[in-house]
Design a protein around this motif. Structure first.
Motif, mmCIF file in Angstrom:
data_model
loop_
_atom_site.group_PDB
_atom_site.id
_atom_site.type_symbol
_atom_site.label_atom_id
_atom_site.label_comp_id
_atom_site.label_asym_id
_atom_site.label_seq_id
_atom_site.Cartn_x
_atom_site.Cartn_y
_atom_site.Cartn_z
ATOM 1 N N UNK A 14 6.398 1.665 -16.686
ATOM 2 C CA UNK A 14 5.720 2.366 -15.603
ATOM 3 C C UNK A 14 5.603 1.433 -14.402
ATOM 4 N N UNK A 15 6.054 1.904 -13.258
ATOM 5 C CA UNK A 15 6.007 1.102 -12.040
ATOM 6 C C UNK A 15 4.777 1.481 -11.245
ATOM 7 N N UNK A 16 3.898 0.522 -10.993
ATOM 8 C CA UNK A 16 2.648 0.773 -10.288
ATOM 9 C C UNK A 16 2.824 0.517 -8.787
ATOM 10 N N UNK A 17 2.257 1.385 -7.976
ATOM 11 C CA UNK A 17 2.220 1.190 -6.527
ATOM 12 C C UNK A 17 0.903 0.515 -6.175
ATOM 13 N N UNK B 26 8.362 -6.553 -3.251
ATOM 14 C CA UNK B 26 7.597 -7.346 -2.290
ATOM 15 C C UNK B 26 8.015 -7.007 -0.864
ATOM 16 N N UNK B 27 7.070 -6.724 0.032
ATOM 17 C CA UNK B 27 7.449 -6.483 1.424
ATOM 18 C C UNK B 27 7.786 -7.793 2.125
ATOM 19 N N UNK B 28 8.775 -7.748 2.994
ATOM 20 C CA UNK B 28 9.016 -8.841 3.934
ATOM 21 C C UNK B 28 9.257 -8.202 5.298
ATOM 22 N N UNK B 29 9.409 -9.035 6.319
ATOM 23 C CA UNK B 29 9.672 -8.482 7.646
ATOM 24 C C UNK B 29 11.092 -7.937 7.778
ATOM 25 N N UNK B 30 11.988 -8.312 6.856
ATOM 26 C CA UNK B 30 13.376 -7.852 6.934
ATOM 27 C C UNK B 30 13.539 -6.558 6.144
ATOM 28 N N UNK C 56 11.008 3.851 -0.562
ATOM 29 C CA UNK C 56 12.412 3.583 -0.888
ATOM 30 C C UNK C 56 12.523 2.791 -2.190
ATOM 31 N N UNK C 57 11.665 1.773 -2.331
ATOM 32 C CA UNK C 57 11.716 0.933 -3.526
ATOM 33 C C UNK C 57 11.440 1.767 -4.773
ATOM 34 N N UNK D 292 5.863 -3.275 -10.613
ATOM 35 C CA UNK D 292 5.007 -2.789 -9.538
ATOM 36 C C UNK D 292 5.708 -2.962 -8.199
ATOM 37 N N UNK D 293 5.167 -2.261 -7.194
ATOM 38 C CA UNK D 293 5.595 -2.415 -5.805
ATOM 39 C C UNK D 293 4.354 -2.677 -4.970
ATOM 40 N N UNK D 294 4.370 -3.766 -4.218
ATOM 41 C CA UNK D 294 3.286 -4.094 -3.296
ATOM 42 C C UNK D 294 3.623 -3.477 -1.943
#
Length: 342
Positions: free
Chosen positions: A3-6, A31-35, A157-158, A168-170
């Motif tokens: 399970x992928x957590x947001x 992980x978010x980055x500026x790119x 998108x992720x 997970x997705x941050x």
């Protein structure tokens, strides 16, 4: 199935710590980055890094970039930082620039794919740096998309590509640059641009003088080639439908596409030509002079075509000046360098 957590930092003050805890357990986190968004794992743990390759379906000879939270960490990943690398880091870090340098023994083979070099970047996104600090280790993090597909610039998108594949997705909001980092190798006799990105060739030349251009910027290289940076060898950034790039003056390119596109084809075009293709599925990625807008939107637009029934896509393309070199590179890579010059 995992399970992928947001994880939403705006509503959960513990989001970064939760993500860091998962990384400490050997898991992969978006992980978010500026790119673009990355798939982050402990860069010093080969087993954790192997999970990135599995989640993406990434070829095993495609090396990863290591992300750090402070410029001084470069010294632990590189036994002797080249002077030119130090000058570029001082000029452009934190920011969208990756430096290819000789690697230290602490870098596992899974990161460098058998090479004696490693790519290192200090991202500008505050959440990325916060996550690296909280995890206590540098993070290997390629783009958070299925291998070969358009890169991800939002948490949604992720999740679309990685739901069930990572822990997970941050969510750090939309990416500000929109194309991957510039990659420069300092491990050869002369500085060489391996991938254009948010730091332009002209900016690099302003610091270093002469910078050579790798042939992978302009042509498909063979499957037998060994590459020291991601995005050089394999088909990248591609939507499901095949793409044809039409290069030249925008008006001439639009006329060519209009004459050759079949009804129902997809068209990626500058805003000024939005109304030229009434029988097609049109996605606009910015005004022809607004390269920053094009960089932010190009992957979003390519991904949007996957929600349509288009069987082929025609694309206008900016010139190779400034940030246009990076945008043009991504579109041509998406097309497998299938181009028409008008």
């Amino acid at each position: 199935m995992m399970q992928t957590h947001l994880l939403l930092p705006e509503s959960d003050v513990n989001a970064v710590q939760i993500a860091a805890g998962l990384i400490k357990q050997g898991e992969v986190v978006g992980m978010p980055t500026e790119t673009v968004y990355g798939l982050a794992a402990n860069a010093l743990d080969g087993r954790a890094v192997a999970k990135i390759f599995h989640a993406k379906g990434r070829p095993q000879d495609n090396p990863l970039i290591v992300h750090i939270a402070d410029a001084t960490q470069l010294n632990t990943l590189c036994p002797a930082v080249p002077p030119q690398a130090a000058r570029l880091a001082e000029a452009f870090w934190p920011g969208p620039l990756t430096l290819i340098v000789p690697k230290a023994a602490c870098i596992p083979e899974e990161v460098c794919c058998g090479l004696d070099t490693v790519g290192v970047r200090l991202p500008a996104h505050p959440l990325a740096r916060a996550l690296i600090r909280a995890a206590g280790v540098p993070l290997a993090a390629p783009s958070a998309n299925l291998s070969g597909r358009p890169s991800t610039t939002t948490a949604a998108h992720v999740l679309r590509d990685m739901d069930g594949r990572i822990a997970a997705v941050l969510d750090g909001g939309p990416c500000g640059v929109g194309v991957e980092s510039t990659v420069v190798t300092l491990a050869q006799d002369r500085p060489r641009l391996l991938r254009p990105g948010g730091v332009t060739l002209e900016q690099l030349q302003g610091v270093l003088g002469t910078v050579e251009l790798d042939r992978a910027l302009y042509e498909k290289i063979g499957d037998e080639a060994r590459v020291s940076a991601p995005g050089m060898k394999y088909r990248h950034y591609a939507p499901k439908a095949p793409v044809t790039v039409v290069r030249g003056q925008p008006q001439a390119a639009a006329a060519y596409i209009k004459a050759h596109a079949a009804p129902g084809d997809g068209v990626l075009c500058f805003d000024e030509y939005r109304d030229c293709f009434s029988a097609c599925v049109v996605a606009c990625f910015g005004a022809q002079a607004d390269l920053a807008a094009q960089a932010r939107a190009v992957f979003d637009c390519l991904r949007a075509f996957d929600d349509t029934a288009v069987r082929q896509i025609w694309a206008q393309c900016p010139p190779n000046d400034g940030l246009g070199l990076a945008v043009a590179n991504r579109i041509q890579k998406a097309a497998g360098f299938r181009t028409v010059d008008v």
